[in-house]
Design an enzyme around this catalytic site. Structure first.
Site, PDB file in Angstrom:
ATOM      1  N   LYS A 146      28.018  -0.309  40.108  1.00 40.01           N
ATOM      2  CA  LYS A 146      29.234  -1.104  40.331  1.00 40.01           C
ATOM      3  C   LYS A 146      29.971  -0.659  41.602  1.00 40.01           C
ATOM      4  O   LYS A 146      30.630  -1.473  42.247  1.00 40.01           O
ATOM      5  CB  LYS A 146      30.141  -1.044  39.097  1.00 40.01           C
ATOM      6  CG  LYS A 146      29.509  -1.702  37.855  1.00 40.01           C
ATOM      7  CD  LYS A 146      29.178  -3.169  38.071  1.00 40.01           C
ATOM      8  CE  LYS A 146      28.687  -3.853  36.792  1.00 40.01           C
ATOM      9  NZ  LYS A 146      28.415  -5.294  36.982  1.00 40.01           N
TER      10      LYS A 146
ATOM     11  N   ASN B 279      27.104 -12.512  38.199  1.00 39.24           N
ATOM     12  CA  ASN B 279      27.777 -11.851  37.069  1.00 39.24           C
ATOM     13  C   ASN B 279      26.821 -11.086  36.158  1.00 39.24           C
ATOM     14  O   ASN B 279      27.242 -10.161  35.476  1.00 39.24           O
ATOM     15  CB  ASN B 279      28.517 -12.931  36.254  1.00 39.24           C
ATOM     16  CG  ASN B 279      28.929 -12.428  34.893  1.00 39.24           C
ATOM     17  OD1 ASN B 279      29.856 -11.642  34.772  1.00 39.24           O
ATOM     18  ND2 ASN B 279      28.204 -12.845  33.854  1.00 39.24           N
TER      19      ASN B 279
ATOM     20  N   TYR C 237      25.338   3.240  35.751  1.00 35.62           N
ATOM     21  CA  TYR C 237      26.186   2.041  35.661  1.00 35.62           C
ATOM     22  C   TYR C 237      27.316   2.064  36.695  1.00 35.62           C
ATOM     23  O   TYR C 237      27.419   1.139  37.515  1.00 35.62           O
ATOM     24  CB  TYR C 237      26.699   1.885  34.223  1.00 35.62           C
ATOM     25  CG  TYR C 237      27.497   0.620  34.007  1.00 35.62           C
ATOM     26  CD1 TYR C 237      26.927  -0.629  34.194  1.00 35.62           C
ATOM     27  CD2 TYR C 237      28.832   0.677  33.620  1.00 35.62           C
ATOM     28  CE1 TYR C 237      27.665  -1.794  34.006  1.00 35.62           C
ATOM     29  CE2 TYR C 237      29.569  -0.475  33.423  1.00 35.62           C
ATOM     30  CZ  TYR C 237      28.990  -1.720  33.619  1.00 35.62           C
ATOM     31  OH  TYR C 237      29.717  -2.868  33.441  1.00 35.62           O
TER      32      TYR C 237
END
Ligand code: NAD
Length: 246
Positions: A158, A91, A154
């Site tokens: 992801k 995470n 970013y």
């Protein structure tokens, strides 16, 4: 309880979404090793949890997530401490909003190290230690669907998390290990919660469910995917974003 007797290893568990996952897993009967970026922050999170519930079966660790051997060692410690390892949650992550022209090479390196390599290391170590019935969960983001207007590193990271997730679901499925991701929308962790109401309101208004997410909204999706309720779910990226990416 949905995770009774299971042991989970959770990175980025010292605050925000990760801490909410830790707390929900404990409520559902799991033993938890939470990882912070520093031992101090991991210990502090453990202290806070134990102050609220003296029976919580939780330990704090701080492996360098960019070092696969260190991550595997921390998972081995967890397995020895609790007598097993069933769930690994990758995470930990950082965000970026740098405009393309301002990106320095080290900015890309940083987001690749924390958001991609750490997830890959966590998956690789988990694949060595988990047995059939094991679960790997990764934290993606709503930006893995539509990108974002600034800070390409970013969403790039992801999209990679989603790629790791679907690919490893296929590779590890035959061994009985499920691999899924949760893609949160705007979630009220420290950073978002600190924003003034006039900044939050337009964001909330753009969300079909008309509010930003709470860390617990996201943590509940992790509980579901970690549990036997999701026994036939693998390779999924579950969006928990109030409908933002619909
Ligand atoms: P946060 O900043 O509150 O927590 C991040 C966690 O990651 C912390 O526990 C921190 O110790 C850990 N971490 C950061 N860099 C690290 C490093 N180099 N080594 C080890 N640990 C490190 O953030 P959050 O909002 O709780 O984010 C958690 C995850 O959720 C991230 O992967 C993030 O990309 C994702 N996410 C967050 C949101 C949001 O709106 N908050 C939305 C979508 C996705």
């Amino acid at each position: 309880m949905l995770l009774s007797g299971k042991t989970a290893f959770i990175t980025g568990g010292s605050r925000g979404i990760g801490l909410a996952i830790v707390k929900r897993f404990l409520e559902e009967g799991a033993n938890v090793a939470l990882c912070g970026s520093r031992q101090e922050t991991a210990d502090k999170a453990v202290e806070t949890i134990v102050a609220e519930n003296a029976d919580a079966r939780v330990i704090g660790l701080s492996p360098d997530l960019t070092d696969e051997a260190a991550v595997e060692q921390a998972m081995r410690e967890t397995k020895e401490h609790f007598g097993g390892l069933d769930i690994v949650v990758n995470n930990a992550g950082i965000s970026q909003s740098t405009a393309l022209g301002d990106y320095a090479p080290e900015d890309f390196d940083r987001v690749v190290d924390v958001n991609i390599k750490s997830v890959l290391n966590g998956c690789q170590a988990a694949s060595r230690l988990l047995e059939a019935g094991g679960v790997i969960l990764n934290t993606s983001s709503m930006v893995s669907k539509n990108g974002q207007p600034s800070g390409v590193g970013y969403p790039m990271s992801k999209f990679a998390v989603n790629g790791i997730t679907v690919s490893l679901a296929r590779e590890l499925g035959p061994r009985g290990i499920r691999v899924n991701a949760v893609a949160p929308g705007v979630t009220a962790t420290d950073m978002v919660a600190a924003l003034p109401e006039e900044m939050i309101k337009p964001i909330a208004d753009a969300i079909p469910l008309k509010r930003v997410g709470q860390p617990e909204d996201v943590a509940n999706a992790f509980v579901y995917l970690a549990s036997d309720l999701a026994s036939y779910v693998t390779g999924d990226v579950l969006h928990v974003d109030g409908g933002m990416t619909v």
